[in-house]
Each structure stands twice: as C-alpha cells, then as structure tokens.
Motif scaffolding. Structure first.
Motif, PDB file in Angstrom:
ATOM      1  N   VAL A 100       0.849  -1.192   0.000  1.00  0.00           N
ATOM      2  CA  VAL A 100       0.000   0.000   0.000  1.00  0.00           C
ATOM      3  C   VAL A 100       0.882   1.238   0.000  1.00  0.00           C
ATOM      4  O   VAL A 100       1.815   1.345   0.812  1.00  0.00           O
ATOM      5  CB  VAL A 100      -0.923   0.026   1.228  1.00  0.00           C
ATOM      6  CG1 VAL A 100      -1.641   1.363   1.343  1.00  0.00           C
ATOM      7  CG2 VAL A 100      -1.939  -1.103   1.162  1.00  0.00           C
ATOM      8  N   ASP A 101       0.604   2.146  -0.903  1.00  0.00           N
ATOM      9  CA  ASP A 101       1.246   3.463  -0.947  1.00  0.00           C
ATOM     10  C   ASP A 101       0.229   4.468  -0.428  1.00  0.00           C
ATOM     11  O   ASP A 101      -0.716   4.832  -1.124  1.00  0.00           O
ATOM     12  CB  ASP A 101       1.653   3.786  -2.386  1.00  0.00           C
ATOM     13  CG  ASP A 101       2.212   5.197  -2.570  1.00  0.00           C
ATOM     14  OD1 ASP A 101       2.105   6.005  -1.630  1.00  0.00           O
ATOM     15  OD2 ASP A 101       2.720   5.481  -3.666  1.00  0.00           O
ATOM     16  N   ASN A 102       0.405   4.893   0.831  1.00  0.00           N
ATOM     17  CA  ASN A 102      -0.581   5.782   1.436  1.00  0.00           C
ATOM     18  C   ASN A 102      -0.379   7.256   1.082  1.00  0.00           C
ATOM     19  O   ASN A 102      -1.130   8.109   1.550  1.00  0.00           O
ATOM     20  CB  ASN A 102      -0.571   5.607   2.961  1.00  0.00           C
ATOM     21  CG  ASN A 102      -1.319   4.356   3.385  1.00  0.00           C
ATOM     22  OD1 ASN A 102      -2.258   3.934   2.730  1.00  0.00           O
ATOM     23  ND2 ASN A 102      -0.883   3.746   4.477  1.00  0.00           N
ATOM     24  N   VAL A 103       0.617   7.556   0.260  1.00  0.00           N
ATOM     25  CA  VAL A 103       0.812   8.919  -0.220  1.00  0.00           C
ATOM     26  C   VAL A 103       0.069   9.127  -1.540  1.00  0.00           C
ATOM     27  O   VAL A 103      -0.655  10.113  -1.724  1.00  0.00           O
ATOM     28  CB  VAL A 103       2.312   9.242  -0.378  1.00  0.00           C
ATOM     29  CG1 VAL A 103       2.495  10.605  -1.041  1.00  0.00           C
ATOM     30  CG2 VAL A 103       3.009   9.197   0.973  1.00  0.00           C
ATOM     31  N   ASN A 104       0.230   8.173  -2.452  1.00  0.00           N
ATOM     32  CA  ASN A 104      -0.391   8.285  -3.767  1.00  0.00           C
ATOM     33  C   ASN A 104      -1.683   7.487  -3.901  1.00  0.00           C
ATOM     34  O   ASN A 104      -2.345   7.544  -4.938  1.00  0.00           O
ATOM     35  CB  ASN A 104       0.598   7.840  -4.846  1.00  0.00           C
ATOM     36  CG  ASN A 104       1.852   8.686  -4.849  1.00  0.00           C
ATOM     37  OD1 ASN A 104       1.789   9.886  -5.069  1.00  0.00           O
ATOM     38  ND2 ASN A 104       2.999   8.070  -4.582  1.00  0.00           N
ATOM     39  N   GLY A 105      -2.028   6.731  -2.855  1.00  0.00           N
ATOM     40  CA  GLY A 105      -3.284   6.001  -2.876  1.00  0.00           C
ATOM     41  C   GLY A 105      -3.284   4.768  -3.745  1.00  0.00           C
ATOM     42  O   GLY A 105      -4.285   4.465  -4.401  1.00  0.00           O
ATOM     43  N   GLY A 106      -2.186   4.025  -3.764  1.00  0.00           N
ATOM     44  CA  GLY A 106      -2.098   2.829  -4.582  1.00  0.00           C
ATOM     45  C   GLY A 106      -2.058   1.567  -3.746  1.00  0.00           C
ATOM     46  O   GLY A 106      -1.481   1.546  -2.655  1.00  0.00           O
ATOM     47  N   ILE A 107      -2.701   0.517  -4.240  1.00  0.00           N
ATOM     48  CA  ILE A 107      -2.647  -0.802  -3.611  1.00  0.00           C
ATOM     49  C   ILE A 107      -2.180  -1.781  -4.671  1.00  0.00           C
ATOM     50  O   ILE A 107      -2.794  -1.876  -5.741  1.00  0.00           O
ATOM     51  CB  ILE A 107      -4.013  -1.236  -3.056  1.00  0.00           C
ATOM     52  CG1 ILE A 107      -4.510  -0.227  -2.025  1.00  0.00           C
ATOM     53  CG2 ILE A 107      -3.931  -2.623  -2.451  1.00  0.00           C
ATOM     54  CD1 ILE A 107      -5.912  -0.522  -1.518  1.00  0.00           C
ATOM     55  N   GLY A 108      -1.100  -2.484  -4.399  1.00  0.00           N
ATOM     56  CA  GLY A 108      -0.518  -3.336  -5.420  1.00  0.00           C
ATOM     57  C   GLY A 108      -0.482  -4.801  -5.058  1.00  0.00           C
ATOM     58  O   GLY A 108      -0.248  -5.173  -3.909  1.00  0.00           O
ATOM     59  N   PHE A 109      -0.731  -5.648  -6.065  1.00  0.00           N
ATOM     60  CA  PHE A 109      -0.473  -7.083  -5.974  1.00  0.00           C
ATOM     61  C   PHE A 109       0.784  -7.280  -6.801  1.00  0.00           C
ATOM     62  O   PHE A 109       0.738  -7.335  -8.025  1.00  0.00           O
ATOM     63  CB  PHE A 109      -1.649  -7.865  -6.552  1.00  0.00           C
ATOM     64  CG  PHE A 109      -1.575  -9.357  -6.312  1.00  0.00           C
ATOM     65  CD1 PHE A 109      -2.263  -9.926  -5.245  1.00  0.00           C
ATOM     66  CD2 PHE A 109      -0.839 -10.182  -7.135  1.00  0.00           C
ATOM     67  CE1 PHE A 109      -2.220 -11.296  -5.023  1.00  0.00           C
ATOM     68  CE2 PHE A 109      -0.780 -11.551  -6.918  1.00  0.00           C
ATOM     69  CZ  PHE A 109      -1.478 -12.116  -5.852  1.00  0.00           C
ATOM     70  N   GLY A 110       1.920  -7.305  -6.107  1.00  0.00           N
ATOM     71  CA  GLY A 110       3.194  -7.218  -6.802  1.00  0.00           C
ATOM     72  C   GLY A 110       3.988  -8.503  -6.848  1.00  0.00           C
ATOM     73  O   GLY A 110       3.608  -9.531  -6.289  1.00  0.00           O
ATOM     74  N   SER A 111       5.120  -8.424  -7.509  1.00  0.00           N
ATOM     75  CA  SER A 111       6.049  -9.546  -7.631  1.00  0.00           C
ATOM     76  C   SER A 111       7.468  -9.037  -7.410  1.00  0.00           C
ATOM     77  O   SER A 111       7.707  -7.833  -7.370  1.00  0.00           O
ATOM     78  CB  SER A 111       5.914 -10.191  -9.021  1.00  0.00           C
ATOM     79  OG  SER A 111       6.091  -9.228 -10.043  1.00  0.00           O
TER      80      SER A 111
END
Length: 216
Positions: A100-111
């Motif tokens: 979670v990037d709480n500055v830019n508002g992103g939630i990622g399902f990453g690798s």
C-alpha cells in the motif's frame, strides 16, 4: 526507513483483487495464464492469504505497508457463465507480495518483493496488478475499495516488457494496460480464544487417553 512488524496481534487475513477490463491480447505477445489467452469477458481474481503479524511498514520512498509472507493464487472465470477457466498458485520464485502506498493512494499485488531495507525495494508493485484508489490503509484490517487498475512492470516509471510469473497452471503474463476496473477487499479470519483453544487441546488429549485405555 522502518522495516518491522506493525501488527498489534496476529490474525489471518485474505487480500483479494478482482479485475475486469479490456482484451489484453493473445499469447505470446499479449496476456494469458498457461494455455489460456485472456479475453474481454474474463474476470481475473488474485488472492493473497497471509497474517497481520507479517505486515511491515516503510517510510521511504513513500509512507506505506507491505506483506511478503503468504500464499498467492490466481483464478480466471468467465464473466457470463461464471465458469472457472484456469486457476493456479504462484511459485515462491515469483516473490509475490501486497503493498500500500498511502501517499499516492495505490494498492498493489506485486512480484519480486523484497524488504524495505533492500536496495531493490519495492520490486514490481504494480505487476501483475496495481489499483489506484484515494484511500489510506494499513493491511491489517477489513477493507474494501474500487478503482482503476494497471499492469505495469517498471512502475512508477515507464512500463517495460511484461515478465512471465510461474504458477501451477503455467506462466502468467499481464499485458501493460491501465484500462482495468478492479476491486480490492481484505477479510480478516478468526483466531480461537485462548480458553477455547485450551478446551480443544484438552478434549484431544482426553480422546487419545481413552483410546489408549481401550486398546487391547
């Protein structure tokens, strides 16, 4: 930069990313899972099952949270018939994670996930899928949000050629696109109360003792 558990108490948690959107194309230059080439009628669901005790916080390059320990899987269903077209579990070599990037508002399902202290942090936070939603979230509580989504190796820079992620259903390839519509949900599991757990263990021990007494 901080790398440490932020969970007050451990609890199982399941993160689910459900995406619908444009036709990514057909293999080998487009997107697909194993022998299945994605179509516009597919619903792609990513799932990550972990524990809140494994959630880490970071403050560089932005404020956020990540979880690296867990089991990640993918299911592809037909939007009309709801039939399961393909499903598989990601292999450990993919180093799947949720962030979670709480500055830019992103939630990622990453690798390719690594610890916040690693020079390669954060890996590929938007591949296979990143959701953009104007929310803050700590990865420890029940949560739900919807937003636009993208598949992008190299995010937040320019997207580069997608990589193959190994699953038990074959390799996953997500074509670079920002046209997905996605929903993210987090669901907390239940942990037995200490008293309940103690009674359960007592009952198991009693059953074993009874069996031993009844043995010839």
């Amino acid at each position: 930069m901080v790398a440490g558990s932020i969970a007050a108490s451990a609890a199982p948690i399941t993160y689910t990313f459900t995406a619908t959107g444009p036709t990514p194309g057909s293999l080998p230059t487009g997107g697909g899972l194993g022998a299945l080439a994605f179509s516009a009628n597919d619903v792609i669901t990513f799932t990550f099952v972990g524990d809140t005790a494994d959630v880490l916080s970071f403050t560089t390059p932005v404020n956020g949270h990540e979880i690296l320990a867990g089991t990640a899987s993918i299911t592809v269903t037909d939007q009309t018939s709801h039939a399961v077209l393909a499903q598989g579990t990601f292999l450990s070599t993919d180093a799947m994670f949720v962030s979670v990037d709480n500055v830019n508002g992103g939630i990622g399902f990453g690798s390719a996930g690594v610890l916040p202290t690693d020079p390669n942090f954060p890996g590929d936070p938007a591949y296979p899928l990143g959701i953009f939603a104007a929310n803050t979230y700590d990865l420890q509580s029940a949560f739900s949000t919807t937003g636009g989504a993208t598949a992008c190796v190299g995010f937040p820079g320019a997207c580069v050629t997608p990589i193959a992620l190994a699953t038990t259903a074959g390799d996953l390839i997500m074509s670079p696109t920002s046209g997905y519509s996605a929903t993210f949900t987090a669901t907390l599991g239940t942990v037995p109360e200490p008293a309940t757990l103690g009674l359960l263990m007592f009952g198991i021990a009693g059953l074993a003792f009874a069996r031993r007494r009844g043995a010839p």
